[in-house]
Write a protein that holds these residues in place. Structure first.
Motif, PDB file in Angstrom:
ATOM      1  N   GLU A 169       0.811  -1.219   0.000  1.00 13.42           N
ATOM      2  CA  GLU A 169       0.000   0.000   0.000  1.00 13.42           C
ATOM      3  C   GLU A 169       0.847   1.272   0.000  1.00 13.42           C
ATOM      4  O   GLU A 169       0.325   2.366  -0.162  1.00 13.42           O
ATOM      5  CB  GLU A 169      -0.916   0.003   1.231  1.00 13.42           C
ATOM      6  CG  GLU A 169      -1.910  -1.147   1.227  1.00 13.42           C
ATOM      7  CD  GLU A 169      -2.599  -1.329   2.571  1.00 13.42           C
ATOM      8  OE1 GLU A 169      -2.373  -0.528   3.502  1.00 13.42           O
ATOM      9  OE2 GLU A 169      -3.363  -2.306   2.692  1.00 13.42           O
ATOM     10  N   PHE A 170       2.150   1.115   0.180  1.00  8.77           N
ATOM     11  CA  PHE A 170       3.049   2.264   0.232  1.00  8.77           C
ATOM     12  C   PHE A 170       4.060   2.240  -0.910  1.00  8.77           C
ATOM     13  O   PHE A 170       5.142   2.811  -0.810  1.00  8.77           O
ATOM     14  CB  PHE A 170       3.742   2.318   1.597  1.00  8.77           C
ATOM     15  CG  PHE A 170       2.758   2.496   2.712  1.00  8.77           C
ATOM     16  CD1 PHE A 170       2.315   3.764   3.071  1.00  8.77           C
ATOM     17  CD2 PHE A 170       2.230   1.398   3.378  1.00  8.77           C
ATOM     18  CE1 PHE A 170       1.381   3.938   4.076  1.00  8.77           C
ATOM     19  CE2 PHE A 170       1.295   1.562   4.389  1.00  8.77           C
ATOM     20  CZ  PHE A 170       0.869   2.833   4.741  1.00  8.77           C
ATOM     21  N   GLY A 171       3.698   1.560  -1.999  1.00 10.03           N
ATOM     22  CA  GLY A 171       4.499   1.582  -3.209  1.00 10.03           C
ATOM     23  C   GLY A 171       5.634   0.579  -3.282  1.00 10.03           C
ATOM     24  O   GLY A 171       6.416   0.612  -4.229  1.00 10.03           O
ATOM     25  N   LEU A 172       5.745  -0.304  -2.313  1.00 14.77           N
ATOM     26  CA  LEU A 172       6.806  -1.309  -2.366  1.00 14.77           C
ATOM     27  C   LEU A 172       6.321  -2.523  -3.145  1.00 14.77           C
ATOM     28  O   LEU A 172       5.141  -2.880  -3.093  1.00 14.77           O
ATOM     29  CB  LEU A 172       7.231  -1.714  -0.958  1.00 14.77           C
ATOM     30  CG  LEU A 172       7.864  -0.593  -0.126  1.00 14.77           C
ATOM     31  CD1 LEU A 172       8.121  -1.064   1.286  1.00 14.77           C
ATOM     32  CD2 LEU A 172       9.146  -0.109  -0.759  1.00 14.77           C
ATOM     33  N   PRO A 173       7.209  -3.184  -3.875  1.00 18.94           N
ATOM     34  CA  PRO A 173       6.800  -4.298  -4.735  1.00 18.94           C
ATOM     35  C   PRO A 173       6.688  -5.632  -3.995  1.00 18.94           C
ATOM     36  O   PRO A 173       7.094  -6.670  -4.503  1.00 18.94           O
ATOM     37  CB  PRO A 173       7.913  -4.341  -5.771  1.00 18.94           C
ATOM     38  CG  PRO A 173       9.112  -3.873  -5.030  1.00 18.94           C
ATOM     39  CD  PRO A 173       8.599  -2.821  -4.065  1.00 18.94           C
ATOM     40  N   GLN A 174       6.161  -5.613  -2.798  1.00 16.16           N
ATOM     41  CA  GLN A 174       5.956  -6.844  -2.047  1.00 16.16           C
ATOM     42  C   GLN A 174       4.749  -6.695  -1.138  1.00 16.16           C
ATOM     43  O   GLN A 174       4.382  -5.596  -0.759  1.00 16.16           O
ATOM     44  CB  GLN A 174       7.191  -7.176  -1.204  1.00 16.16           C
ATOM     45  CG  GLN A 174       7.504  -6.142  -0.138  1.00 16.16           C
ATOM     46  CD  GLN A 174       8.686  -6.526   0.722  1.00 16.16           C
ATOM     47  OE1 GLN A 174       8.945  -7.702   0.931  1.00 16.16           O
ATOM     48  NE2 GLN A 174       9.411  -5.544   1.220  1.00 16.16           N
ATOM     49  N   SER A 175       4.141  -7.824  -0.821  1.00 12.32           N
ATOM     50  CA  SER A 175       3.044  -7.818   0.130  1.00 12.32           C
ATOM     51  C   SER A 175       3.620  -8.262   1.470  1.00 12.32           C
ATOM     52  O   SER A 175       4.015  -9.414   1.641  1.00 12.32           O
ATOM     53  CB  SER A 175       1.939  -8.774  -0.318  1.00 12.32           C
ATOM     54  OG  SER A 175       0.886  -8.758   0.605  1.00 12.32           O
ATOM     55  N   ARG A 176       3.717  -7.324   2.382  1.00 10.37           N
ATOM     56  CA  ARG A 176       4.299  -7.608   3.698  1.00 10.37           C
ATOM     57  C   ARG A 176       3.440  -6.904   4.750  1.00 10.37           C
ATOM     58  O   ARG A 176       3.535  -5.696   4.934  1.00 10.37           O
ATOM     59  CB  ARG A 176       5.734  -7.108   3.750  1.00 10.37           C
ATOM     60  CG  ARG A 176       6.427  -7.399   5.054  1.00 10.37           C
ATOM     61  CD  ARG A 176       7.850  -6.860   5.000  1.00 10.37           C
ATOM     62  NE  ARG A 176       8.459  -6.900   6.301  1.00 10.37           N
ATOM     63  CZ  ARG A 176       9.415  -7.744   6.671  1.00 10.37           C
ATOM     64  NH1 ARG A 176       9.873  -8.594   5.797  1.00 10.37           N
ATOM     65  NH2 ARG A 176       9.908  -7.703   7.879  1.00 10.37           N
ATOM     66  N   LYS A 177       2.610  -7.678   5.428  1.00 16.30           N
ATOM     67  CA  LYS A 177       1.715  -7.114   6.442  1.00 16.30           C
ATOM     68  C   LYS A 177       2.416  -7.087   7.792  1.00 16.30           C
ATOM     69  O   LYS A 177       2.989  -8.082   8.229  1.00 16.30           O
ATOM     70  CB  LYS A 177       0.435  -7.934   6.532  1.00 16.30           C
ATOM     71  CG  LYS A 177      -0.403  -7.844   5.285  1.00 16.30           C
ATOM     72  CD  LYS A 177      -1.661  -8.654   5.414  1.00 16.30           C
ATOM     73  CE  LYS A 177      -2.480  -8.548   4.134  1.00 16.30           C
ATOM     74  NZ  LYS A 177      -3.688  -9.367   4.202  1.00 16.30           N
TER      75      LYS A 177
END
Length: 74
Positions: free
Chosen positions: A58-66
């Motif tokens: 959600e902040f423009g990084l190319p990974q899904s990391r919750k």
């Protein structure tokens, strides 16, 4: 002592008014007992807390990391 006991002890000894903690989002589900321990400890120390699960995507990084972010203040 477990990790959260050490964290709560450090918070108590430092006598800070604000705390920002970050951990894995699954602390709310598979680590629910540990989360309850942390929440109870912060309350015992006189803190109110708010929390949010944020995803790096959600902040423009190319990974899904919750990640779980906890903000607490006295």
């Amino acid at each position: 002592q477990d990790f959260f006991e050490v964290v709560l002890h450090a918070i108590e000894q430092s006598q800070v008014d604000y705390v920002v903690l970050e951990n894995v989002a699954t602390l709310l589900s598979s680590g629910a007992e540990k989360f309850k321990q942390l929440k109870h400890g912060l309350t015992r120390l006189g803190f109110d807390m708010d929390m949010h699960v944020l995803n790096a995507r959600e902040f423009g990084l190319p990974q899904s990391r919750k990640r779980l972010y906890i903000i607490a203040n006295r």
